[in-house]
Design an enzyme around this catalytic site. Sequence first.
Site, PDB file in Angstrom:
ATOM      1  N   CYS A 287       0.877  -1.179   0.000  1.00  0.00           N
ATOM      2  CA  CYS A 287       0.000   0.000   0.000  1.00  0.00           C
ATOM      3  C   CYS A 287       0.907   1.220   0.000  1.00  0.00           C
ATOM      4  O   CYS A 287       1.116   1.864   1.024  1.00  0.00           O
ATOM      5  CB  CYS A 287      -0.923  -0.005   1.218  1.00  0.00           C
ATOM      6  N   PRO A 290       1.419   7.692  -0.273  1.00  0.00           N
ATOM      7  CA  PRO A 290       1.857   8.541  -1.388  1.00  0.00           C
ATOM      8  C   PRO A 290       3.310   8.382  -1.784  1.00  0.00           C
ATOM      9  O   PRO A 290       3.797   9.127  -2.623  1.00  0.00           O
ATOM     10  CB  PRO A 290       1.595   9.954  -0.854  1.00  0.00           C
ATOM     11  N   GLY A 291       4.033   7.430  -1.160  1.00  0.00           N
ATOM     12  CA  GLY A 291       5.343   7.092  -1.687  1.00  0.00           C
ATOM     13  C   GLY A 291       6.540   7.337  -0.801  1.00  0.00           C
ATOM     14  O   GLY A 291       7.665   7.034  -1.186  1.00  0.00           O
ATOM     15  N   GLY A 292       6.346   7.867   0.396  1.00  0.00           N
ATOM     16  CA  GLY A 292       7.479   8.160   1.265  1.00  0.00           C
ATOM     17  C   GLY A 292       8.262   6.922   1.649  1.00  0.00           C
ATOM     18  O   GLY A 292       9.501   6.880   1.540  1.00  0.00           O
ATOM     19  N   GLU A 312      -0.531   0.449  -5.510  1.00  0.00           N
ATOM     20  CA  GLU A 312      -1.376   1.543  -5.045  1.00  0.00           C
ATOM     21  C   GLU A 312      -2.678   1.489  -5.809  1.00  0.00           C
ATOM     22  O   GLU A 312      -2.695   1.440  -7.031  1.00  0.00           O
ATOM     23  CB  GLU A 312      -0.685   2.891  -5.246  1.00  0.00           C
ATOM     24  N   ASP A 336      -5.720  -3.154  -6.634  1.00  0.00           N
ATOM     25  CA  ASP A 336      -6.130  -3.449  -5.268  1.00  0.00           C
ATOM     26  C   ASP A 336      -5.157  -4.495  -4.730  1.00  0.00           C
ATOM     27  O   ASP A 336      -5.012  -5.571  -5.307  1.00  0.00           O
ATOM     28  CB  ASP A 336      -7.566  -3.998  -5.269  1.00  0.00           C
ATOM     29  N   CYS A 405      -0.320   3.573  11.242  1.00  0.00           N
ATOM     30  CA  CYS A 405      -0.104   4.829  11.966  1.00  0.00           C
ATOM     31  C   CYS A 405      -1.267   4.993  12.936  1.00  0.00           C
ATOM     32  O   CYS A 405      -2.050   5.937  12.849  1.00  0.00           O
ATOM     33  CB  CYS A 405      -0.009   5.999  11.004  1.00  0.00           C
TER      34      CYS A 405
END
Length: 471
Positions: A287, A290-292, A312, A336, A405
Amino acid sequence: MSADRRPSRGKRDNNSAKFRQKDLDPARVAARDTLRAVRERDAYANLVLPKMLRDRKIEGRDAAFATELAYGTARAQGLLDAVIAAAAKRPVEEIDGPVLDVLRLGAYQLLRTRVGSHAAVSTSVDLVRSENGMGPSGFANAVLRKVSQKDEDMWVEELAPSPAEDLVGYLAFQYAHPRWIAEVFRDALGGSAGQLQAALAADDERPPVHLVARPGYITAEELALTSGGEEGNFSPYCVYLPSGDPGDVDAIREGYAGVQDEGSQLIARAVTVAEVADDSGRWLDMCAGPGGKAALIGALAEIDAARLDAIEVSKHRAELIRKVVSDLPVTIHVADARSSGLEPGYDRILLDAPCSGLGSLRRRPESRWRRTAGDVDELVVLQKELLTEALRLVKPGGVVVYSTCSPHPAETTSVVADVLASVQGARQLDARPLVTVGKLGPELLGDGPHVQLWPHIHGTDAMFLAALTRD
């Protein structure tokens, strides 16, 4: 701009209820407009405000003041609304939205900044009058003057539940959190009232900016020297930036570094240092938007001659990933993650699962007032499906790092326990060695086998980490 500076008010037109925009303080206008976007469009303050500041050419101390006002007001909304309702003698739902935005902004200045009472009230009244006329501005003046008669501690004592009868409710009110979130933190912290108070207090503070140095491109030492920051305590790639706009850091503009919480850096690093027999260099971020984390894992993959597949589901977020990993050995799949079509056999998998985000509330100031306890149930179903698929995709003896998180037990330990009970041959590993780095020793990592980070203990977002494998 000094917080005590009063903006020039220009000449008033007695025949008009409005001031010209140039007569208003641009920092306060930007903060008000950010709060309005959050209220009207469910926008995110940390996305709206930076662009607004750039577009309006608000810089330096004015930009810092606008940021403090917008983020601080959004973070404290629940407490501010209770105070405003008491001062206005009416529920905030009965106050017009544009006026309420300014009342929140004014109340925040009165209760939680060093702005003088006269400046906080008068500039707020001017903001209301500039758009809404004399009647609403008179109402705003009356309410804010009533707010100014007590400091924050006095309002808390008057409006919060009794700590003797409802300590969790009292602490939730005092530190501007919905009660249900305070209950989640209490449960995750083992019921300790002292730990709960420390966690809520840390969550209510403005968070520090953490930078990440991209391995192979720049070291944390070099990044600290060139940015004016300080090397992090735990992650070998982390730099703490005490002040200033990260966008002004040369290494970030050049793509050698980024903005990333130190806890997220530890999670990304963990999947790359776990012991895996016969690592073939086939890694997966399930997942990735956004790519960090994908960028950090991809940089480490490049050093180790490995390749990373990044999944993603959102095309927009996939494009965000593409921008930060364009020069790394990363292949992006828009799919998915529960049914990506990728072949099993991965050596290392990171599943940073979609979650409630309760661990990063300090960085997303308005989020605590948007989430509900009911949101978690649907997320838990998704998390279990994703973790089950991760264990199918990993090779025997490979490692799956599951992270959220969030410290919510339903999203963390319960998800892991339920999936382990349903997947034959799956077992949990001790995740603590995967993050034992820098000053992060065993004494800060609990009893295991999972790891739960906390702002008040580790200075990071409240990230959860579990490591799994299968036979």
